[in-house]
Design an enzyme around this catalytic site. Structure first.
Site, PDB file in Angstrom:
ATOM      1  CD  GLU A 172      -2.985  -0.907   2.360  1.00  0.00           C
ATOM      2  OE1 GLU A 172      -2.857   0.019   3.168  1.00  0.00           O
ATOM      3  OE2 GLU A 172      -3.933  -1.688   2.383  1.00  0.00           O
ATOM      4  CD  GLU A 353      -3.251  -5.875   4.269  1.00  0.00           C
ATOM      5  OE1 GLU A 353      -4.104  -5.077   4.740  1.00  0.00           O
ATOM      6  OE2 GLU A 353      -2.039  -5.627   4.253  1.00  0.00           O
TER       7      GLU A 353
HETATM    8  C1  GBH Z   1      -4.298  -2.203   5.773  1.00  0.00           C
HETATM    9  O1  GBH Z   1      -4.533  -0.888   5.407  1.00  0.00           O
HETATM   10  C2  GBH Z   1      -2.874  -2.393   6.196  1.00  0.00           C
HETATM   11  O2  GBH Z   1      -2.102  -2.942   5.153  1.00  0.00           O
HETATM   12  C3  GBH Z   1      -2.716  -3.228   7.433  1.00  0.00           C
HETATM   13  O3  GBH Z   1      -1.413  -3.106   7.925  1.00  0.00           O
HETATM   14  C4  GBH Z   1      -3.757  -2.798   8.443  1.00  0.00           C
HETATM   15  O4  GBH Z   1      -3.586  -3.425   9.676  1.00  0.00           O
HETATM   16  C5  GBH Z   1      -5.104  -3.131   7.871  1.00  0.00           C
HETATM   17  O5  GBH Z   1      -5.296  -2.540   6.637  1.00  0.00           O
HETATM   18  C6  GBH Z   1      -6.270  -2.728   8.757  1.00  0.00           C
HETATM   19  O6  GBH Z   1      -6.373  -1.350   8.848  1.00  0.00           O
HETATM   20  O7  GBH Z   1      -8.135   6.557   9.758  1.00  0.00           O
HETATM   21  O8  GBH Z   1      -9.330   7.894   8.150  1.00  0.00           O
HETATM   22  O9  GBH Z   1      -6.923   8.100   8.349  1.00  0.00           O
HETATM   23  C7  GBH Z   1      -5.825  -0.632   4.915  1.00  0.00           C
HETATM   24  C8  GBH Z   1      -5.894   0.723   4.277  1.00  0.00           C
HETATM   25  C9  GBH Z   1      -5.072   2.764   5.141  1.00  0.00           C
HETATM   26  C10 GBH Z   1      -7.356   2.248   5.300  1.00  0.00           C
HETATM   27  C11 GBH Z   1      -5.213   3.785   6.269  1.00  0.00           C
HETATM   28  C12 GBH Z   1      -7.531   3.244   6.384  1.00  0.00           C
HETATM   29  C13 GBH Z   1      -6.703   5.203   7.426  1.00  0.00           C
HETATM   30  C14 GBH Z   1      -7.931   6.021   7.224  1.00  0.00           C
HETATM   31  N1  GBH Z   1      -6.029   1.709   5.304  1.00  0.00           N
HETATM   32  N2  GBH Z   1      -6.565   4.308   6.278  1.00  0.00           N
HETATM   33  S1  GBH Z   1      -8.086   7.223   8.454  1.00  0.00           S
END
Ligand code: GBH
Length: 440
Positions: A172, A353
């Protein structure tokens, strides 16, 4: 009739890979042992106010010490594939130069332990934990980081290339740009989108150089990226919503897929960057040929869909989870997988994932419903001709959920973080049944 439809078994292709995923900083702990150097996440967790409850990954699920028992649990569940990531600073404490033999040894034991249990290792080289020593030189803001990453990747290929059927370069890159450099909620906690887009380009270049490094070895492993993707839809029937859904698709999906799979940035995405945006000068002649060189497989992280209004605002038209950013929409996975095949061709795909968080309970019916619905959508995509070869749910066990600390539990195996006791949740028993039947 509906009854007849329900009776049709959802059977996956023979040898479909049934997996689960984790990442190094989220599970390993042992942050200062056996020569491991600090990463940007060690630094970030020490800054007050960054992580909920002041949590850190210092101990996490203590997997570094408990990996053998964890591998036994994976075998008991019947997993045939396991995706984990390598801590760059465990293998190269300052990110460059000689490898740390104890770091390499840990991953050798992990890979051998998996192979000995009949589980295929799927290894991510970068899941956000840039060595702090490299961040001190600018990290991914520095174009040289792409080369440092490829050197580290090459060292890993040399150490265990033959044993690892699938290498994933980056996890990512979008999240590094969005959270690490725009919202500032992930390491290194900066708020500068223009700089983030430069980082994004250097990450892609690192991906391309790592693919090149693998091609320079003689092994038979395959390689690709793990991208976070989300189909975008207009929230209503207006032209404005449609237009904004296309813009959002550029941000969420094409901005990453096009460089890697087509060797170019999307014209509409580029046009939306300021005329003097630093990313324009960061892209040097030849970069896109490196970034766009052939991949063997595409890793897809899928959590949900995106709906956009006529003003470009994001709205939720489906239920969310404890992760408030997550719009749960299983059909989006079908749309995404079939769209990738239509627009990018027959590249093999692995779901790297897919999952949701639940409370502390051992009974997690919502997760079972989530997994069943998404696997059904994945199966439909296979029936429609998508070369999907494996599925890794997120996550094998509860772990350090980044800025949320230990407050979000994404595992099918429960972890008591005071005793480190592992216990399979109801969803783990259910998944074991799915694996046993090779379907639903
Ligand atoms: C994945 O990201 C990761 O690869 C993994 O490490 C993680 O544990 C898993 O998902 C679960 O979260 O809070 O509004 O700022 C998923 C993509 C990127 C989506 C960060 C949420 C934060 C949004 N994520 N994003 S916010």
């Amino acid at each position: 009739t509906a009854g007849a439809a329900e009776a049709i078994p959802v059977t996956f292709p023979a040898r479909f890979g049934w997996g689960a995923a984790t990442s190094a900083y989220q599970i390993e702990g042992a942050a200062r042992e056996d020569g491991r150097g600090p990463s940007v996440w060690d630094t970030f967790c020490q800054e007050p106010g960054r992580i909920r409850n002041g949590d850190t990954g210092d101990v996490a699920a203590d997997h570094y010490h408990r990996y053998a028992a964890d591998l036994d649990l994976m075998r008991d569940l019947g997993l045939t594939s396991y995706r984990f990531s390598v801590s760059w600073s465990r293998v190269m404490p300052t990110g460059r130069g000689a490898v740390n033999p104890k770091g390499i040894d840990f991953y050798q034991r992990l890979v051998d332990g998996l192979l000995g249990r009949g589980i295929a290792p799927v290894v991510t080289l970068f899941h956000w934990d840039t060595p702090q020593a490299l961040q001190d030189k600018g990290g991914w803001e520095n174009r040289d980081c792409a080369k440092w990453f490829a050197d580290y990747a090459h060292a890993m290929f040399q150490a265990m290339g033959d044993k690892v059927p699938i290498w994933l370069t980056l996890n990512e890159p979008k999240t590094v740009v969005d959270n690490g450099y725009t919202a500032g909620t992930h390491a290194p906690g900066k708020r500068d989108r223009a700089l983030g887009n430069v980082v994004g380009h250097h990450l892609l270049l690192g991906h391309g150089l790592a693919v090149q490094a693998l091609r320079s070895t003689n092994g038979s492993s395959r390689i690709g990226p793990a991208l976070s993707l989300s189909p975008t839809y207009p929230a209503d029937g207006t032209d404005g919503a449609r237009r904004h859904a296309t813009i959002a698709d550029g941000e969420e999906n094409r901005r990453w897929l096009d460089p890697v799979l087509l060797g170019r940035y999307p014209a509409d995405w580029l046009a939306l960057q300021a005329p003097d945006a630093p990313v324009r000068s960061a892209v040097k002649d030849g970069d896109l040929a490196v970034i766009g060189a052939r991949n063997d497989i595409l890793g897809v992280n899928y959590y949900g869909t995106t709906h956009v209004t006529g003003t470009g605002a994001r709205v939720m038209l489906h239920p969310t989870s404890q992760a408030t950013w997550q719009e749960i929409d299983p059909n989006g996975l079908y749309d995404l997988l079939t769209r990738i095949r239509k627009d990018y061709g027959d590249l093999p795909i692995t779901i790297t994932e897919n999952g949701m968080p639940t409370t502390n309970a051992m009974q997690d019916p919502d997760r079972i419903t989530f997994l069943r619905d998404h696997l059904t959508a994945a199966h439909r995509a296979i029936q429609a001709g998508v070369p999907l070869e494996s599925y890794h749910l997120w996550s094998f066990m509860d772990n350090f959920e980044w800025a949320e600390g230990y407050t979000q539990r994404w595992g099918i195996v429960h972890v008591d973080f005071s005793t480190q006791r592992r216990e399979p949740k109801a969803s783990a028993d259910w998944y074991k049944g799915v694996i046993g039947h090779n379907g639903l």
